[in-house]
Design a protein around this motif. Sequence first.
Motif, PDB file in Angstrom:
ATOM      1  N   GLY A 123       0.811  -1.215   0.000  1.00 22.19           N
ATOM      2  CA  GLY A 123       0.000   0.000   0.000  1.00 22.19           C
ATOM      3  C   GLY A 123       0.845   1.266   0.000  1.00 22.19           C
ATOM      4  N   TYR A 124       2.009   1.203   0.640  1.00 19.94           N
ATOM      5  CA  TYR A 124       2.906   2.361   0.630  1.00 19.94           C
ATOM      6  C   TYR A 124       3.404   2.636  -0.782  1.00 19.94           C
ATOM      7  CZ  TYR A 124       2.831   1.813   5.678  1.00 19.94           C
ATOM      8  OH  TYR A 124       2.421   1.711   6.974  1.00 19.94           O
ATOM      9  N   LEU A 125       3.636   1.579  -1.552  1.00 17.04           N
ATOM     10  CA  LEU A 125       4.086   1.749  -2.935  1.00 17.04           C
ATOM     11  C   LEU A 125       3.004   2.420  -3.779  1.00 17.04           C
ATOM     12  CD1 LEU A 125       5.837  -1.711  -3.422  1.00 17.04           C
ATOM     13  CD2 LEU A 125       6.902   0.484  -2.899  1.00 17.04           C
ATOM     14  N   ILE A 126       1.758   2.032  -3.559  1.00 21.08           N
ATOM     15  CA  ILE A 126       0.647   2.706  -4.241  1.00 21.08           C
ATOM     16  C   ILE A 126       0.616   4.172  -3.816  1.00 21.08           C
ATOM     17  CG2 ILE A 126      -1.870   2.811  -4.492  1.00 21.08           C
ATOM     18  CD1 ILE A 126      -1.855  -0.258  -3.915  1.00 21.08           C
ATOM     19  N   GLY A 127       0.851   4.390  -2.532  1.00 20.69           N
ATOM     20  CA  GLY A 127       0.888   5.758  -2.012  1.00 20.69           C
ATOM     21  C   GLY A 127       1.980   6.599  -2.649  1.00 20.69           C
ATOM     22  N   ILE A 135       3.011   6.531  -5.682  1.00 20.50           N
ATOM     23  CA  ILE A 135       2.549   6.971  -7.000  1.00 20.50           C
ATOM     24  C   ILE A 135       1.703   8.235  -6.859  1.00 20.50           C
ATOM     25  CG2 ILE A 135       1.103   6.352  -8.980  1.00 20.50           C
ATOM     26  CD1 ILE A 135       1.912   3.375  -8.365  1.00 20.50           C
ATOM     27  N   LEU A 136       0.717   8.177  -5.972  1.00 17.75           N
ATOM     28  CA  LEU A 136      -0.150   9.345  -5.760  1.00 17.75           C
ATOM     29  C   LEU A 136       0.593  10.491  -5.103  1.00 17.75           C
ATOM     30  CD1 LEU A 136      -3.401   7.522  -4.662  1.00 17.75           C
ATOM     31  CD2 LEU A 136      -2.964   8.655  -6.835  1.00 17.75           C
ATOM     32  N   CYS A 137       1.504  10.173  -4.216  1.00 15.27           N
ATOM     33  CA  CYS A 137       2.293  11.182  -3.512  1.00 15.27           C
ATOM     34  C   CYS A 137       3.089  12.034  -4.498  1.00 15.27           C
ATOM     35  CB  CYS A 137       3.234  10.494  -2.528  1.00 15.27           C
ATOM     36  SG  CYS A 137       4.427  11.574  -1.739  1.00 15.27           S
ATOM     37  N   MET A 169       1.268  12.226   3.933  1.00 20.38           N
ATOM     38  CA  MET A 169       0.009  11.755   4.526  1.00 20.38           C
ATOM     39  C   MET A 169      -0.775  10.877   3.546  1.00 20.38           C
ATOM     40  SD  MET A 169       0.000  12.563   7.607  1.00 20.38           S
ATOM     41  CE  MET A 169       1.774  12.578   7.746  1.00 20.38           C
ATOM     42  N   ILE A 170      -0.608  11.134   2.253  1.00 20.73           N
ATOM     43  CA  ILE A 170      -1.232  10.269   1.246  1.00 20.73           C
ATOM     44  C   ILE A 170      -0.601   8.872   1.311  1.00 20.73           C
ATOM     45  CG2 ILE A 170      -1.419   9.849  -1.250  1.00 20.73           C
ATOM     46  CD1 ILE A 170      -1.789  12.947  -1.488  1.00 20.73           C
ATOM     47  N   VAL A 171       0.724   8.831   1.442  1.00 19.86           N
ATOM     48  CA  VAL A 171       1.420   7.541   1.549  1.00 19.86           C
ATOM     49  C   VAL A 171       0.910   6.775   2.764  1.00 19.86           C
ATOM     50  CG1 VAL A 171       3.653   6.407   1.912  1.00 19.86           C
ATOM     51  CG2 VAL A 171       3.488   8.347   0.338  1.00 19.86           C
ATOM     52  N   TYR A 172       0.849   7.448   3.896  1.00 17.88           N
ATOM     53  CA  TYR A 172       0.352   6.793   5.116  1.00 17.88           C
ATOM     54  C   TYR A 172      -1.138   6.472   5.012  1.00 17.88           C
ATOM     55  CZ  TYR A 172       4.633   7.617   7.794  1.00 17.88           C
ATOM     56  OH  TYR A 172       5.919   7.596   8.266  1.00 17.88           O
TER      57      TYR A 172
END
Length: 187
Positions: free
Chosen positions: A85-89, A91-93, A121-124
Amino acid sequence: MRIKVRDMILVSLFAALTAIGAFIRIPTPIVPFTLQFLFCAYAGTLLGSRLGLISQLLYVGIGIAGVPIFTKGGGISYIFQPTFGYLIGFILCAYVIGKLTENLKEITFIKYFVIVVTGLMIVYGIGVPYLYLIVNYYLGKAMTFRHAIYAGFALYIIPDLLLSALVAFTSVKVIPILKKLGYKKEK
């Protein structure tokens, strides 16, 4: 969507830096502390939203394709790792940091720091719930959401805020130079 050779090189460079950041780590239970966020945030501030997004998509895509560039390897099955999930974060981050910095008229440490922390905060915000879901529903282990916050957020927030300050400080120094040289567009 056409990308210049220079942009391809920069995208590849930041994807590679993020991969290197995965191997600069301090082992801790469940979620290791790495420098991936540092390079993800730099991708957003220095490359902008579009190229920052592409750099992190490239990083995650290469890892999912099987190249062992994540902290615990690679491959399609990595989506079942608690830390995916952090990896997905990331991308958006990178996209959000890039988008928010592109629209800044005045470059200040505080503005950049707030923007980088927003990306963090998006990553988290994606990483912690993903951690909770995978541990509980895929791995079948009992973990409260409170423990997920502790294991995936509380242990790392101070070092990540320091990294955010570093990104903001260096970006405020470097971006005006890049704009002056014509490598980054003025808004």
